[in-house]
Design a protein around this motif. Structure first.
Motif, short mmCIF file in Angstrom:
data_model
loop_
_atom_site.label_atom_id
_atom_site.label_comp_id
_atom_site.label_asym_id
_atom_site.label_seq_id
_atom_site.Cartn_x
_atom_site.Cartn_y
_atom_site.Cartn_z
N PHE A 55 40.51 26.24 48.95
CA PHE A 55 41.65 26.92 49.57
C PHE A 55 42.92 26.23 49.08
O PHE A 55 42.88 25.12 48.57
CB PHE A 55 41.57 26.87 51.11
N ASN A 56 44.01 26.93 49.25
CA ASN A 56 45.29 26.40 48.80
C ASN A 56 46.24 26.31 49.99
O ASN A 56 46.07 27.03 50.97
CB ASN A 56 45.87 27.37 47.76
N SER B 249 39.89 26.10 61.54
CA SER B 249 39.72 27.54 61.78
C SER B 249 40.65 28.34 60.88
O SER B 249 40.27 29.40 60.37
CB SER B 249 39.92 27.89 63.25
N LEU B 250 41.84 27.82 60.64
CA LEU B 250 42.79 28.48 59.74
C LEU B 250 42.22 28.53 58.31
O LEU B 250 42.27 29.56 57.64
CB LEU B 250 44.09 27.67 59.75
N ILE B 251 41.64 27.43 57.89
CA ILE B 251 41.06 27.34 56.54
C ILE B 251 39.90 28.34 56.42
O ILE B 251 39.82 29.10 55.46
CB ILE B 251 40.60 25.89 56.25
N ALA B 252 39.04 28.35 57.44
CA ALA B 252 37.88 29.25 57.40
C ALA B 252 38.35 30.71 57.33
O ALA B 252 37.80 31.51 56.58
CB ALA B 252 37.01 29.04 58.64
N LYS B 253 39.40 31.02 58.10
CA LYS B 253 39.93 32.39 58.12
C LYS B 253 40.45 32.79 56.74
O LYS B 253 40.19 33.88 56.24
CB LYS B 253 41.08 32.45 59.14
N LYS B 254 41.16 31.86 56.11
CA LYS B 254 41.73 32.14 54.77
C LYS B 254 40.61 32.34 53.75
O LYS B 254 40.67 33.24 52.93
CB LYS B 254 42.63 30.98 54.32
N ILE B 255 39.63 31.48 53.81
CA ILE B 255 38.53 31.57 52.85
C ILE B 255 37.78 32.90 53.04
O ILE B 255 37.54 33.63 52.10
CB ILE B 255 37.58 30.36 52.97
N TYR B 256 37.51 33.21 54.31
CA TYR B 256 36.75 34.42 54.64
C TYR B 256 37.50 35.68 54.19
O TYR B 256 36.92 36.60 53.63
CB TYR B 256 36.50 34.46 56.15
N SER B 257 38.82 35.67 54.42
CA SER B 257 39.58 36.89 54.09
C SER B 257 40.10 36.87 52.64
O SER B 257 40.86 37.76 52.25
CB SER B 257 40.75 37.05 55.06
N LYS B 258 39.72 35.84 51.88
CA LYS B 258 40.12 35.69 50.47
C LYS B 258 41.65 35.74 50.30
O LYS B 258 42.16 36.25 49.31
CB LYS B 258 39.46 36.76 49.59
N GLN B 259 42.36 35.24 51.33
CA GLN B 259 43.83 35.19 51.21
C GLN B 259 44.22 33.98 50.38
O GLN B 259 43.47 33.02 50.30
CB GLN B 259 44.46 35.11 52.60
N LYS B 260 45.45 34.06 49.83
CA LYS B 260 45.83 33.05 48.84
C LYS B 260 46.00 31.63 49.39
O LYS B 260 45.39 30.70 48.94
CB LYS B 260 47.11 33.49 48.15
N ASN C 3 40.43 17.75 54.40
CA ASN C 3 39.56 18.89 54.65
C ASN C 3 39.08 19.50 53.33
O ASN C 3 37.93 19.92 53.22
CB ASN C 3 40.30 19.94 55.48
N LYS C 4 39.97 19.51 52.33
CA LYS C 4 39.62 20.04 51.01
C LYS C 4 38.43 19.28 50.43
O LYS C 4 37.50 19.86 49.89
CB LYS C 4 40.79 19.82 50.05
N ASN C 5 38.49 17.95 50.60
CA ASN C 5 37.43 17.11 50.03
C ASN C 5 36.07 17.38 50.64
O ASN C 5 35.05 17.29 49.97
CB ASN C 5 37.78 15.62 50.20
N GLY C 6 36.08 17.73 51.94
CA GLY C 6 34.78 17.96 52.59
C GLY C 6 34.40 19.43 52.62
O GLY C 6 33.50 19.82 53.35
#
Ligand SMILES: C[S@@+](CC[C@H](N)C(=O)[O-])C[C@H]1O[C@@H](n2cnc3c(N)ncnc32)[C@H](O)[C@@H]1O
Length: 277
Positions: A133-134, A89-100, A125-128
């Protein structure tokens, strides 16, 4: 404070300028009994006389209070929640909000097992994940020796017992009895010495301003007295991002509940930032 504890606290401070007063009373008492047994003293009085004259034993006693035991994926339930729910969920939030980047602080990382476990989950998670995201993990401990070990990333066969074969093959290189973390897993982790009681620093200097999405401070609070636990919790709470997560050890969940933190999932050891009134 019990008479024994009062005696040891005063003796170490007066004769060796070592302050052990922040440590939890029961833990201090148990540590005292252990040192008495190790030194083969026949009575507490004998040990106190020896300690008074012996600075080296003063240092050994204070070092014995820093328990550095750790494991990869130490609390399986916490790590399962992290793997399946919190990190995605953290990853999805970052991707959605285009945060670094996702910013994580392991605030008592010992020899790095916890930081590497989190890095494994994020890399997997990055692989799948089709979206990029960073992330950056700031891993700190008060002990320079532990930080040196963490940076080396060498582990014995017994230290890797919690890892699946798949994870072991992916993230380690085996040399005889030694198992070494591959360099790729180290690239997003910054290891450094940091004392949580340092009044000058609010977060690891390498992180510059804190603002962490997730802080893990596990199996550390219970070694300290309640007022010192509060100091640590307040420092962490201040540098958590809005809605950031605070993760603690299995047996420390009560400490957080008593300090008015709300557990996100029952028994998970995962709590959310306390909003200031
Ligand atoms: C029992 S280990 C826990 C390691 C890991 N968090 C885990 O749960 O497996 C406790 C660690 O806390 C560190 N520690 C104790 N007091 C500290 C302090 N005041 N500031 C930073 N680290 C501290 C110790 O050096 C030790 O490595």
């Amino acid at each position: 404070m019990t008479e024994n504890n009062q005696h040891i606290v005063q003796l170490l401070l007066k004769h060796h300028s070592i302050d052990v007063s922040p440590f939890d009373e029961t833990f201090l008492e148990k540590s005292l009994q252990k040192r008495i047994a190790v030194m083969n003293c026949l009575s507490q009085e004998e040990y106190f006389i020896f300690l008074q004259k012996n600075k080296k034993e003063g240092i050994r006693f204070s070092h014995s209070l820093f328990i550095c035991y750790s494991e990869f994926f130490r609390n399986p339930l916490t790590f399962a929640f992290l793997e399946r729910l919190i990190l995605p969920s953290l990853i999805a939030k970052k991707i959605y909000s285009k945060q670094k980047e996702i910013r994580i602080w392991c605030a008592a990382c010992a020899a790095g097992q916890e930081a590497y476990s989190l890095a494994m989950l994020l890399e997997e998670n990055k692989n799948g994940n089709a979206n990029k995201f960073n992330y950056r993990i700031f891993a700190t401990d008060q002990s320079q020796q532990e930080i040196n070990e963490a940076q080396k990333g060498h582990y014995s066969d017994s230290a890797i017992k919690n890892l699946t074969i798949k994870r072991f093959n992916k993230w380690f290189i085996k040399h005889g009895n030694n198992n070494t973390i591959i360099p790729e897993l180290k690239t997003h982790i910054d290891f450094s010495v940091f004392d949580l009681f340092n009044p000058q620093l609010s977060a690891p200097p390498a992180s510059i301003f804190g603002d962490f999405d997730l802080v893990i401070c596990a199996n550390l609070l219970f070694y300290y007295k309640p007022e010192y636990r509060k100091t640590i919790l307040s420092k962490i709470n201040k540098c958590l991002a809005r809605e950031g997560f605070l993760i603690t050890g299995e047996t420390e969940r009560d400490i957080l509940s008593k300090n008015n933190y709300k557990e996100v999932y029952l028994h998970s050891g995962i709590f959310q930032k306390k909003q200031q009134p």
